[in-house]
Design a protein around this motif. Structure first.
Motif, PDB file in Angstrom:
ATOM      1  N   GLU A   1      16.883  12.986   0.998  1.00  0.00           N
ATOM      2  CA  GLU A   1      15.879  13.382   1.982  1.00  0.00           C
ATOM      3  C   GLU A   1      14.479  12.963   1.563  1.00  0.00           C
ATOM      4  N   CYS A   2      14.191  13.067   0.243  1.00  0.00           N
ATOM      5  CA  CYS A   2      12.839  12.750  -0.231  1.00  0.00           C
ATOM      6  C   CYS A   2      12.423  11.337   0.150  1.00  0.00           C
ATOM      7  N   HIS A   3      13.334  10.387  -0.102  1.00  0.00           N
ATOM      8  CA  HIS A   3      12.985   8.988   0.136  1.00  0.00           C
ATOM      9  C   HIS A   3      13.450   8.487   1.492  1.00  0.00           C
ATOM     10  N   GLY A   4      14.280   9.272   2.167  1.00  0.00           N
ATOM     11  CA  GLY A   4      14.664   8.914   3.522  1.00  0.00           C
ATOM     12  C   GLY A   4      15.605   7.737   3.611  1.00  0.00           C
ATOM     13  N   HIS A   5      16.515   7.581   2.641  1.00  0.00           N
ATOM     14  CA  HIS A   5      17.499   6.497   2.713  1.00  0.00           C
ATOM     15  C   HIS A   5      18.714   6.865   1.873  1.00  0.00           C
ATOM     16  N   TYR A   6      19.723   6.004   1.930  1.00  0.00           N
ATOM     17  CA  TYR A   6      20.962   6.227   1.205  1.00  0.00           C
ATOM     18  C   TYR A   6      20.921   5.520  -0.144  1.00  0.00           C
ATOM     19  N   HIS A   7      21.513   6.173  -1.137  1.00  0.00           N
ATOM     20  CA  HIS A   7      21.698   5.550  -2.447  1.00  0.00           C
ATOM     21  C   HIS A   7      23.113   4.982  -2.502  1.00  0.00           C
ATOM     22  N   SER A   8      23.213   3.686  -2.822  1.00  0.00           N
ATOM     23  CA  SER A   8      24.523   3.027  -2.830  1.00  0.00           C
ATOM     24  C   SER A   8      25.090   2.850  -4.240  1.00  0.00           C
ATOM     25  N   MET A   9      24.250   3.039  -5.274  1.00  0.00           N
ATOM     26  CA  MET A   9      24.722   2.943  -6.663  1.00  0.00           C
ATOM     27  C   MET A   9      24.124   4.082  -7.465  1.00  0.00           C
ATOM     28  N   ASP A  10      24.903   4.611  -8.410  1.00  0.00           N
ATOM     29  CA  ASP A  10      24.399   5.706  -9.234  1.00  0.00           C
ATOM     30  C   ASP A  10      23.242   5.241 -10.104  1.00  0.00           C
ATOM     31  N   ILE A  11      23.433   4.149 -10.784  1.00  0.00           N
ATOM     32  CA  ILE A  11      22.394   3.575 -11.648  1.00  0.00           C
ATOM     33  C   ILE A  11      22.305   2.089 -11.354  1.00  0.00           C
TER      34      ILE A  11
ATOM     35  N   SER B   1      18.654 -16.998   5.474  1.00  0.00           N
ATOM     36  CA  SER B   1      18.302 -15.883   6.359  1.00  0.00           C
ATOM     37  C   SER B   1      18.639 -14.553   5.704  1.00  0.00           C
ATOM     38  N   LYS B   2      17.841 -13.549   5.996  1.00  0.00           N
ATOM     39  CA  LYS B   2      18.090 -12.207   5.479  1.00  0.00           C
ATOM     40  C   LYS B   2      19.334 -11.615   6.131  1.00  0.00           C
ATOM     41  N   ARG B   3      20.110 -10.891   5.326  1.00  0.00           N
ATOM     42  CA  ARG B   3      21.333 -10.279   5.834  1.00  0.00           C
ATOM     43  C   ARG B   3      21.375  -8.770   5.634  1.00  0.00           C
ATOM     44  N   TYR B   4      20.595  -8.246   4.684  1.00  0.00           N
ATOM     45  CA  TYR B   4      20.703  -6.836   4.334  1.00  0.00           C
ATOM     46  C   TYR B   4      19.344  -6.148   4.473  1.00  0.00           C
ATOM     47  N   GLU B   5      19.389  -4.937   5.022  1.00  0.00           N
ATOM     48  CA  GLU B   5      18.185  -4.115   5.135  1.00  0.00           C
ATOM     49  C   GLU B   5      18.581  -2.647   5.139  1.00  0.00           C
ATOM     50  N   CYS B   6      17.607  -1.791   4.775  1.00  0.00           N
ATOM     51  CA  CYS B   6      17.911  -0.367   4.616  1.00  0.00           C
ATOM     52  C   CYS B   6      17.826   0.416   5.909  1.00  0.00           C
ATOM     53  N   ALA B   7      17.020  -0.058   6.829  1.00  0.00           N
ATOM     54  CA  ALA B   7      16.749   0.724   8.037  1.00  0.00           C
ATOM     55  C   ALA B   7      18.019   0.980   8.830  1.00  0.00           C
ATOM     56  N   ASN B   8      18.074   2.172   9.431  1.00  0.00           N
ATOM     57  CA  ASN B   8      19.152   2.538  10.353  1.00  0.00           C
ATOM     58  C   ASN B   8      20.539   2.447   9.707  1.00  0.00           C
ATOM     59  N   PHE B   9      20.624   2.915   8.467  1.00  0.00           N
ATOM     60  CA  PHE B   9      21.900   2.934   7.766  1.00  0.00           C
ATOM     61  C   PHE B   9      22.516   1.531   7.722  1.00  0.00           C
ATOM     62  N   GLY B  10      21.657   0.561   7.451  1.00  0.00           N
ATOM     63  CA  GLY B  10      22.100  -0.824   7.435  1.00  0.00           C
ATOM     64  C   GLY B  10      22.903  -1.153   6.194  1.00  0.00           C
ATOM     65  N   GLU B  11      23.535  -2.320   6.235  1.00  0.00           N
ATOM     66  CA  GLU B  11      24.281  -2.801   5.075  1.00  0.00           C
ATOM     67  C   GLU B  11      23.324  -3.097   3.930  1.00  0.00           C
ATOM     68  N   GLN B  12      23.755  -2.751   2.711  1.00  0.00           N
ATOM     69  CA  GLN B  12      22.919  -2.988   1.543  1.00  0.00           C
ATOM     70  C   GLN B  12      23.489  -4.107   0.689  1.00  0.00           C
ATOM     71  N   GLY B  13      22.593  -4.860   0.068  1.00  0.00           N
ATOM     72  CA  GLY B  13      22.998  -5.953  -0.804  1.00  0.00           C
ATOM     73  C   GLY B  13      21.851  -6.929  -0.987  1.00  0.00           C
ATOM     74  N   ILE B  14      22.118  -7.992  -1.740  1.00  0.00           N
ATOM     75  CA  ILE B  14      21.143  -9.063  -1.946  1.00  0.00           C
ATOM     76  C   ILE B  14      21.865 -10.383  -1.693  1.00  0.00           C
ATOM     77  N   THR B  15      21.379 -11.128  -0.714  1.00  0.00           N
ATOM     78  CA  THR B  15      21.995 -12.391  -0.327  1.00  0.00           C
ATOM     79  C   THR B  15      21.703 -13.468  -1.372  1.00  0.00           C
ATOM     80  N   VAL B  16      22.614 -14.418  -1.499  1.00  0.00           N
ATOM     81  CA  VAL B  16      22.375 -15.571  -2.363  1.00  0.00           C
ATOM     82  C   VAL B  16      21.120 -16.297  -1.887  1.00  0.00           C
ATOM     83  N   GLY B  17      20.185 -16.543  -2.804  1.00  0.00           N
ATOM     84  CA  GLY B  17      18.943 -17.210  -2.447  1.00  0.00           C
ATOM     85  C   GLY B  17      17.850 -16.261  -1.998  1.00  0.00           C
ATOM     86  N   CYS B  18      18.105 -14.952  -2.064  1.00  0.00           N
ATOM     87  CA  CYS B  18      17.095 -13.950  -1.687  1.00  0.00           C
ATOM     88  C   CYS B  18      16.769 -13.075  -2.886  1.00  0.00           C
ATOM     89  N   TRP B  19      15.750 -12.212  -2.733  1.00  0.00           N
ATOM     90  CA  TRP B  19      15.395 -11.293  -3.798  1.00  0.00           C
ATOM     91  C   TRP B  19      14.955  -9.954  -3.216  1.00  0.00           C
TER      92      TRP B  19
END
Length: 817
Positions: A669-679, A713-731
Motif C-alpha cells: 500500500e505504501c508504494h502503491g504497486h506489487y512486489h514480484s521478487m522478495d529480494i 520497444s518497451k514491453r513491461y510497465e508497473c501501471a495497472n497491474f502490468g507485466e513486470q520484467g526488463i526487455t532485452v536492450g532496455c534498462w
C-alpha cells in the motif's frame, strides 16, 4: 516445342502468350531493366566446404560465368530470397567472411539489400551486377532450412559436383581396449568418408597437420608423438603376425613339456630345444594385438587419405591440401603407417589435476586474462570481449573471420573456431568497443597480437559485436544424464547414469537445496543451454520405472561442465524427502537474460542525505533501514542515508522475468504497486577486509522498461497491474530519490570503505552470466561527506579481487589517517 506445327504459332496462341506474360509481370526484352535482363539466365549453386547439402557459399552463374556475393550489408532477408532461389523454403542463417572458403571469378553482387519477400534476387537492390569493391575473403554464404519447396523445379539450380569431402575427423586410440578416459588426446587420425572411417597415411605428415587436427577436435595445441614407441610396436607386431600360424593352434613341440607362461615376441625356444610359435596366452599382449589389427587393416586398404599438407592456420582439415586414394589403388601408403597425433587439452578439459596445475600456471604468470567470452549458451561460445586499460570492451565485427576467431578460441584453451559470429548474435555488449578490422593470420598467440584498428563508439555500434563458436573436445558427459517426463526435450526430471558394482543404471537426484546454479550445470551437461528453472518438486512429471535416488547434497558454483564436478554426498545418500515427487527437475532454454549495473552512474550520483524519521515509515515497513532505527525516537530525529541511482541493463538474449507468477505478487500500500521478487538487490558497505558494517536491500518494487535502445520497444510497465520484467536492450532505472534506493549509514564511523551492489543475489532468476551482477566502489567517508570512485563490475564475489582492491595511501586500519 514443335516449330513445324502451324497451329502452335496461330495468332490466338501468340495473343494468349502475351497476355500471360503481362499478367505475370514479365517485362519484354526491349524494355526490361538491367537487373532483370539476366534473370532468365541466372543459375544458382551452393559451394565450398566443409558444409552440408543445404548450406554453403552462394554462387550465381550469369552470362555463362560463375561468381559470388559480397557479405557487405548482407542480411537474413537476402538469405531468405537466395534459399528460395535454391529451392528451399527459407533461411535459418547466413555466413560472412568466406566461411565456406573463398570463391573464384566475379563477385557479381555487393551491398545486396532485400526485403525478404522478393521472388528473385534480381528484384533486390544492389550496386549493380559485377560492381563490387570486395575480395573473395568476403564471400557470403547461406544456411537454408532442410526443407524443399513443394513442386520446385531445380533446372536453374546447380549443385557442386559431389567430390569427396572431409567432414569429420577423430582420434582412435592405438593401444589397448576397453573403456578409456575421455577426451581422447592421442591416437590414429581417421577421417569419415562414404566408405566409413579410414586412416590417413603418415608419409609427409607434419606438426602443422597435427595442429589443424587437434584444433578440429577441440584442443588448443599439439605435442610431439613418441614415434620410436609406435615404430617399435609396429615392428614387433609385424614380426609376431608373420610368424603366427593360421589357424592358431597349440605349441608345436615333440614332447609334452608345459611352457612357462609369459608374453612372447615371436618364436620361443622350448625346454626341448625345439622352436615353437607363441601360444594363445603369450599373444595376449594388448600392445601387440592392437598393432596386429592395424597391420591387418592396412592390408585391407583401410587408408583413405594421403599427401596431407597444412599450413597450420586452417580451421578445418578440408582446407588443407591432400589427395584421396582411388578405389582401384592396389597399394596404399607403401612403406608408411597410419598418422598418429597427440593433442594437449586446455585447462578446462585437462585429464588430471597435475595437468590442470601445469596449464593454469602460465595464465597466472600472465596475471590476468585479456580476452573472454560472454553470453554463450554453451562452453566455448560467446561474445568476444577484450581488456584494455583495466576496462572490458567488445570487438567490432568488421572483417571478422575464422582466423581471428580461431586465435581467440585457442587463446582461451579451446580448439579452432567452428564459426565466426557477427551482428551481436551473442548479445550486445555495453561500454567501450576496443577493436575493429582485426586481421589475424591464425598463428598469433593472442588476439592482441593481431593487426587491428582502435575505434570510437561513432565508428561501430554494439549491434556489430563479434562472437565465436569454438570446437570442443568430446567428453561424453551428455550420455550420462537425461530428462524424463517433460512435455519437451528441454524439461523434465533429471536422471543420472551411475556404474558399479554391477551394470550401469539410471537414478534420480534429491531435490533438497536444488536451485538455479545446479540446474544451470545440468542443462549445460545436457547440451540444452541455460536453465530457466531449477525445480525441487517434480510430482507432475512421471519418472517411469526409475525410483532410486543416486545423488544428494548437490552444490554447484554454476561454472561446472557436469554434475559430477559439483560437490555432493557421494555414495552416502542423505535426502530429507525421499519420495520421488521431491526429486530434482529442470526447464532449459537456449537463451537467457543478463543483467548489468551501470557502474559509472552510481559513482556520479552518490551523495548523503539526512532524512527525517517522519518521512521513513514506508521504508521502515520495507525493512530498508538499519536495525538501530527500531529503537529510534520516532517520529523525531533523522537517519543518514547514502543515496545513488542504479540503472540495470538487460544485455542477454531473453527478457528478465520474475520467477514468481502474477498470482503470488504482493501488494504494498505504501508504494502503491506489487512486489514480484522478495529480494532484487543487496546494497552493502564493507571494510577493506570484507566486514559488513551497513546494508540495505531492495525488493523488486517494480521491474519495468524505463528506457530502451532506438530499435527496441518497451514491453513491461508497473501501471495497472502490468507485466513486470526488463526487455532485452532496455534498462530499469531506480533514481536516487526513490524510497529504499539507499544504504542507512547512520551508525557507520568515518573511514575508508567499499560500496558493493549485487543484483539478483539469491539467483532466483537464471541469467547467462552471474559474474557481472556485482559492482564495487571505493568510498571515503569523513563523517560529513562521502567520496565514491573506482566503481567497476564483476568481482564482488572474488576473494582474490578483495585482496587486490585499492586502499588509500597510509591506510593501516579502517580509520582515516
Amino acid at each position: 516445342m514443335r516449330p513445324g506445327s502451324v497451329w502452335w504459332w496461330s495468332p490466338w496462341r501468340l495473343l494468349l502468350c502475351l497476355l500471360c506474360s503481362l499478367c505475370l509481370g514479365s517485362p519484354s526484352p526491349s524494355t526490361a531493366p538491367e537487373k532483370r535482363a539476366g534473370s532468365q539466365g541466372l543459375r544458382f549453386r551452393l559451394a565450398g566446404f566443409p558444409r552440408k547439402p543445404f548450406e554453403g557459399r552462394v554462387e550465381i552463374q550469369r552470362a555463362g560465368e560463375w561468381g559470388t556475393i559480397c557479405d557487405d550489408d548482407f542480411t537474413l532477408q537476402a538469405a531468405h530470397v537466395l534459399c528460395r532461389e535454391l529451392g528451399f523454403t527459407e533461411a535459418t542463417g547466413w555466413t560472412h567472411s568466406a566461411k565456406y572458403g573463398p570463391g573464384t571469378g566475379h563477385i557479381w553482387l555487393d551491398n545486396l539489400n532485400c526485403r525478404g519477400t522478393e521472388q528473385s534476387v534480381t528484384e533486390c537492390a544492389s550496386r549493380g551486377w559485377g560492381n563490387s569493391d570486395c575480395t573473395h575473403d568476403e564471400d557470403a554464404g547461406v544456411i537454408c532450412k532442410d526443407q524443399r519447396l513443394p513442386g520446385f523445379s531445380d533446372s536453374n539450380v546447380i549443385e557442386v559436383e559431389h567430390h569427396l569431402q572431409v567432414e569429420e575427423v577423430r582420434l582412435r586410440p592405438a593401444v589397448g581396449r576397453g573403456r578409456r578416459p575421455l577426451p581422447v588426446t592421442e591416437g590414429l587420425v581417421e577421417v569419415r568418408l562414404p566408405d566409413g572411417w579410414l586412416k590417413v597415411c603418415d608419409k609427409g605428415w607434419s606438426a602443422h597437420n597435427s595442429h589443424v587436427v587437434c584444433g578440429m577436435l577441440g584442443f588448443p595445441s599439439e605435442k610431439r608423438v613418441n614415434t620410436a614407441f609406435y615404430r617399435k610396436l609396429r615392428k614387433r607386431a609385424a614380426k609376431a603376425s608373420a610368424r603366427r600360424p593360421k589357424p592358431l593352434g597349440r605349441p608345436i613341440t615333440k614332447h609334452k613339456v608345459k611352457p612357462k607362461p609369459r608374453v612372447g615376441w615371436g618364436p620361443i625356444k622350448s625346454q626341448t630345444g625345439l622352436w615353437r610359435v607363441p601360444d594363445l596366452f603369450e599373444l595376449q599382449n594388448p600392445l601387440i594385438l592392437s598393432f596386429q589389427r592395424l597391420l591387418a587393416q592396412r592390408q585391407q586398404h583401410s587408408f583413405g587419405l594421403h599427401g596431407v599438407a597444412c599450413v597450420g592456420t586452417e580451421a578445418h582439415l578440408s582446407l588443407c591440401s591432400f589427395e584421396f586414394y582411388r578405389a582401384n589403388d592396389t597399394t596404399r601408403c607403401p612403406g608408411g603407417a597410419p598418422a598418429v597425433v597427440s593433442c594437449v587439452p586446455g585447462p578446462l578439459y585437462a585429464a588430471s589435476s597435475v595437468q590442470k596445475k601445469q596449464q593454469s600456471k602460465p595464465q597466472g604468470e600472465v596475471c590476468e586474462a585479456r580476452v573472454r567470452l560472454k553470453g554463450g549458451a554453451h562452453p566455448g561460445e560467446g561474445r568476444v570481449e577484450v581488456l584494455k586499460a583495466g576496462t572490458w570492451g567488445t570487438v567490432c565485427d568488421r572483417k571478422w573471420d575464422l582466423q581471428a576467431a580461431t586465435v581467440v578460441c585457442r587463446e582461451l584453451g579451446f580448439g579452432s573456431a567452428r564459426e565466426a559470429l557477427s551482428g551481436g548474435r551473442m548479445g550486445q555488449g555495453m561500454g567501450a568497443i576496443h577493436m575493429s578490422e582485426v586481421r589475424c593470420s591464425g598463428q598469433e598467440p593472442s588476439l592482441w597480437k593481431c593487426p587491428h584498428k582502435n575505434i570510437t563508439a561513432e565508428d561501430c555500434s554494439h549491434g556489430q559485436d563479434a562472437g565465436v563458436r569454438c570446437n570442443l573436445p568430446y567428453t561424453g558427459v551428455e550420455t550420462r544424464i537425461r530428462l524424463s517426463g517433460g512435455r519437451s526435450r528441454h524439461e523434465g526430471r533429471v536422471e543420472l547414469q551411475i556404474g558399479g558394482p554391477g551394470p550401469l543404471r539410471w537414478g534420480l537426484i534429491c531435490g533438497d537445496d536444488w536451485g538455479t546454479l545446479e540446474a544451470m550445470v545440468a542443462c549445460r551437461q545436457l547440451g540444452l543451454g541455460y536453465a530457466n528453472h531449477g525445480l525441487q518438486e517434480t510430482w507432475y512429471w512421471d519418472s517411469g520405472n526409475v525410483t532410486e535416488v543416486v545423488m544428494s547434497g548437490v552444490h554447484c558454483t554454476g561454472t561446472e561442465l557436469s554434475l559430477d564436478q559439483c560437490s555432493h554426498h557421494g555414495t552416502q545418500i542423505a535426502c530429507k524427502r525421499k519420495e520421488t515427487r521431491f526429486t530434482a527437475g529442470v526447464i532449459c532454454s537456449e537463451t537467457a537474460s543478463d543483467l548489468l549495473l551501470h557502474a559509472a552512474l552510481v559513482q556520479e550520483t552518490a551523495y548523503i542525505e539526512d532524512r527525517p524519521l517522519h518521512m521513513l515509515y514506508c521504508a521502515a515497513e520495507e525493512n530498508c533501514l538499519a536495525h538501530s532505527a527500531r529503537s529510534a525516537n520516532w517520529p523525531y530525529g533523522h537517519r543518514r542515508l547514502l543515496r545513488f541511482s542504479s540503472q540495470i541493463h538487460n544485455l542477454g538474449r531473453a527478457d528478465f522475468r520474475p520467477k514468481a507468477g502474477r498470482h503470488s505478487w504482493v501488494w504494498h500500500e505504501c508504494h502503491g504497486h506489487y512486489h514480484s521478487m522478495d529480494i532484487f538487490t543487496h546494497y552493502d558497505i564493507l571494510t577493506p577486509n570484507g566486514t559488513k558494517v551497513a546494508e540495505g536491500h531492495k525488493a523488486s518494487f517494480c521491474l519495468e522498461d524505463t528506457e530502451c535502445q532506438e530499435d527496441v520497444s518497451k514491453r513491461y510497465e508497473c501501471a495497472n497491474f502490468g507485466e513486470q520484467g526488463i526487455t532485452v536492450g532496455c534498462w530499469d532505472l531506480y533514481r536516487h530519490d526513490i524510497d529504499c534506493q539507499w544504504i542507512d549509514i547512520t551508525d557507520v564511523k568515518p573511514g575508508n570503505y567499499i560500496l558493493q551492489v549485487v543484483i539478483n543475489p539469491n539467483f532466483e532468476v537464471a541469467e547467462s552470466d552471474f559474474t557481472n551482477n556485482a559492482m564495487k566502489c571505493n568510498c571515503k567517508y569523513d563523517g560529513h561527506r562521502i567520496w565514491v570512485h573506482n566503481c567497476h563490475i564483476g568481482d564482488a564475489f572474488s576473494e582474490e579481487a578483495n585482496k587486490r582492491f585499492e586502499r588509500y595511501p597510509g591506510q593501516t586500519s579502517n580509520q582515516i589517517i
